[in-house]
Design a protein around this motif. Structure first.
Motif, PDB file in Angstrom:
ATOM      1  N   UNK A   1      -8.858   6.257  47.819  1.00  0.00           N
ATOM      2  CA  UNK A   1      -8.124   5.018  48.021  1.00  0.00           C
ATOM      3  C   UNK A   1      -8.572   3.903  47.098  1.00  0.00           C
ATOM      4  N   UNK A   2      -9.318   4.238  46.060  1.00  0.00           N
ATOM      5  CA  UNK A   2      -9.755   3.276  45.055  1.00  0.00           C
ATOM      6  C   UNK A   2      -9.787   4.002  43.724  1.00  0.00           C
ATOM      7  N   UNK A   3      -9.555   3.276  42.634  1.00  0.00           N
ATOM      8  CA  UNK A   3      -9.425   3.940  41.336  1.00  0.00           C
ATOM      9  C   UNK A   3     -10.116   3.141  40.238  1.00  0.00           C
ATOM     10  N   UNK A   4     -10.461   3.828  39.163  1.00  0.00           N
ATOM     11  CA  UNK A   4     -10.971   3.158  37.975  1.00  0.00           C
ATOM     12  C   UNK A   4      -9.914   2.181  37.468  1.00  0.00           C
ATOM     13  N   UNK A   5     -10.239   1.004  36.996  1.00  0.00           N
ATOM     14  CA  UNK A   5     -11.579   0.511  36.658  1.00  0.00           C
ATOM     15  C   UNK A   5     -12.272  -0.295  37.765  1.00  0.00           C
TER      16      UNK A   5
ATOM     17  N   UNK B   1       2.696   2.660  34.838  1.00  0.00           N
ATOM     18  CA  UNK B   1       3.301   1.666  35.728  1.00  0.00           C
ATOM     19  C   UNK B   1       3.256   2.120  37.190  1.00  0.00           C
ATOM     20  N   UNK B   2       3.510   3.388  37.436  1.00  0.00           N
ATOM     21  CA  UNK B   2       3.551   3.891  38.812  1.00  0.00           C
ATOM     22  C   UNK B   2       2.159   4.120  39.378  1.00  0.00           C
ATOM     23  N   UNK B   3       1.212   4.533  38.529  1.00  0.00           N
ATOM     24  CA  UNK B   3      -0.172   4.668  38.998  1.00  0.00           C
ATOM     25  C   UNK B   3      -0.716   3.300  39.396  1.00  0.00           C
ATOM     26  N   UNK B   4      -0.303   2.252  38.689  1.00  0.00           N
ATOM     27  CA  UNK B   4      -0.735   0.899  39.031  1.00  0.00           C
ATOM     28  C   UNK B   4      -0.288   0.530  40.442  1.00  0.00           C
ATOM     29  N   UNK B   5       0.874   1.014  40.859  1.00  0.00           N
ATOM     30  CA  UNK B   5       1.357   0.752  42.217  1.00  0.00           C
ATOM     31  C   UNK B   5       0.487   1.477  43.246  1.00  0.00           C
ATOM     32  N   UNK B   6       0.034   2.670  42.880  1.00  0.00           N
ATOM     33  CA  UNK B   6      -0.865   3.411  43.773  1.00  0.00           C
ATOM     34  C   UNK B   6      -2.184   2.668  43.912  1.00  0.00           C
ATOM     35  N   UNK B   7      -2.734   2.239  42.776  1.00  0.00           N
ATOM     36  CA  UNK B   7      -4.005   1.522  42.783  1.00  0.00           C
ATOM     37  C   UNK B   7      -3.899   0.241  43.598  1.00  0.00           C
ATOM     38  N   UNK B   8      -2.728  -0.404  43.534  1.00  0.00           N
ATOM     39  CA  UNK B   8      -2.508  -1.636  44.279  1.00  0.00           C
ATOM     40  C   UNK B   8      -2.264  -1.385  45.759  1.00  0.00           C
ATOM     41  N   UNK B   9      -2.152  -0.109  46.148  1.00  0.00           N
ATOM     42  CA  UNK B   9      -1.950   0.233  47.549  1.00  0.00           C
ATOM     43  C   UNK B   9      -0.514   0.111  48.020  1.00  0.00           C
ATOM     44  N   UNK B  10       0.429   0.027  47.062  1.00  0.00           N
ATOM     45  CA  UNK B  10       1.826  -0.159  47.438  1.00  0.00           C
ATOM     46  C   UNK B  10       2.533   1.149  47.761  1.00  0.00           C
ATOM     47  N   UNK B  11       2.107   2.243  47.127  1.00  0.00           N
ATOM     48  CA  UNK B  11       2.679   3.558  47.409  1.00  0.00           C
ATOM     49  C   UNK B  11       1.566   4.599  47.366  1.00  0.00           C
ATOM     50  N   UNK B  12       1.830   5.783  47.931  1.00  0.00           N
ATOM     51  CA  UNK B  12       0.835   6.853  47.852  1.00  0.00           C
ATOM     52  C   UNK B  12       1.181   7.767  46.673  1.00  0.00           C
ATOM     53  N   UNK B  13       0.306   8.741  46.398  1.00  0.00           N
ATOM     54  CA  UNK B  13       0.495   9.584  45.221  1.00  0.00           C
ATOM     55  C   UNK B  13       1.738  10.467  45.332  1.00  0.00           C
ATOM     56  N   UNK B  14       2.033  10.972  46.522  1.00  0.00           N
ATOM     57  CA  UNK B  14       3.217  11.820  46.683  1.00  0.00           C
ATOM     58  C   UNK B  14       4.482  11.050  46.351  1.00  0.00           C
ATOM     59  N   UNK B  15       4.561   9.833  46.862  1.00  0.00           N
ATOM     60  CA  UNK B  15       5.708   8.973  46.573  1.00  0.00           C
ATOM     61  C   UNK B  15       5.755   8.630  45.093  1.00  0.00           C
ATOM     62  N   UNK B  16       4.585   8.365  44.515  1.00  0.00           N
ATOM     63  CA  UNK B  16       4.518   8.017  43.101  1.00  0.00           C
ATOM     64  C   UNK B  16       5.079   9.132  42.233  1.00  0.00           C
ATOM     65  N   UNK B  17       4.704  10.379  42.515  1.00  0.00           N
ATOM     66  CA  UNK B  17       5.189  11.503  41.711  1.00  0.00           C
ATOM     67  C   UNK B  17       6.716  11.565  41.721  1.00  0.00           C
TER      68      UNK B  17
END
Length: 244
Positions: free
Chosen positions: A144-148, A39-55
């Motif tokens: 700044x882009x992720x699979x798929x 769920x949180x990685x999806x927010x990163x992929x959507x550009x809503x948060x960065x990885x540091x915030x996601x963790x």
């Protein structure tokens, strides 16, 4: 050849299970952690948060779900201890090095492709002795882009200097890795280590271990073509027509 990292080359699930058990004393929290992570990685992929915030938010959400209302310092402490345990726990699957050695001997260009963040993923690759096998490393947290997203797969092909039709991607996630690669125009291989009773869709090959990959490349893909190769090395098998 494009290879996913976590749970394809590195037994990520086992290490995370161990860290959660060590920190909580419970053995059954992996499914919850995995769901919250997705769920949180999806927010990163959507550009809503960065990885540091996601963790941070992922750990905060996880602790709340198991009944622990933690403040920022406690969340940071849990995450720090979890990473320390993970760093000591990463292990390669037994079939990884033989497969990578075979690909290198065959002269095939190899890329690591991961949806994780950059710093800790590069450290994992280096600490486990994998860096020497990769001609290119593509990390979602840096791109700044992720699979798929097809853009992720196409950026890897650009880094390798080949067309998508000259590349094959292997990963443990059917949707994110295999179907994503197929839809981006790459050869697609689903690594089903758990033997899930699910039929792969058209255009997706299935293997249960990386020890099956060389035979698949030779017997199946070589009918039409195999992944792009290093021009300076003698390949172990022949590229035909340069397409898959």
């Amino acid at each position: 050849m494009c290879l996913d990292i976590d749970d394809t080359l590195i037994d990520c699930t086992a290490a995370i299970r161990l860290s959660l058990r060590a920190l909580t004393g419970q053995n059954d929290l992996w499914p919850l952690w995995d769901l919250i992570t997705e769920e949180h990685v999806a927010l990163v992929v959507a550009g809503e948060i960065d990885y540091t915030t996601m963790h941070h938010k992922r750990t905060e959400c996880f602790l709340a779900e198991i009944g622990i209302l933690a403040d920022e310092e406690q969340v940071n402490g849990f995450e720090r201890r979890r990473r320390e345990i993970l760093t000591r726990s990463w292990q390669l699957f037994e079939d990884v090095l033989p497969c990578l050695e075979w690909l290198r001997a065959a002269g095939v260009l190899v890329a690591a492709v991961t949806n994780a963040s950059g710093t800790h993923q590069r450290k994992k690759i280096a600490d486990l002795g994998l860096a020497r096998f990769f001609d290119h490393v593509a990390i979602a947290g840096e791109l700044g882009v992720a699979k798929p997203d097809p853009a992720m797969f196409h950026s890897v092909c650009l880094g390798l200097g080949c067309d998508p039709a000259q590349a094959v991607h292997v990963g443990d996630k059917l949707d994110t890795d295999a179907i994503g690669a197929r839809d981006a125009g790459l050869g697609a291989v689903w690594l089903d280590r758990d033997g899930i009773a699910e039929r792969a869709p058209a255009g997706v090959h299935t293997i249960s271990g990386l020890d099956e990959l060389p035979e698949l490349l030779v017997s199946e893909f070589a009918k039409l073509g195999v992944p792009a190769q290093r021009a300076t090395e003698t390949p172990a098998f022949t590229v035909r027509n340069s397409v898959l």
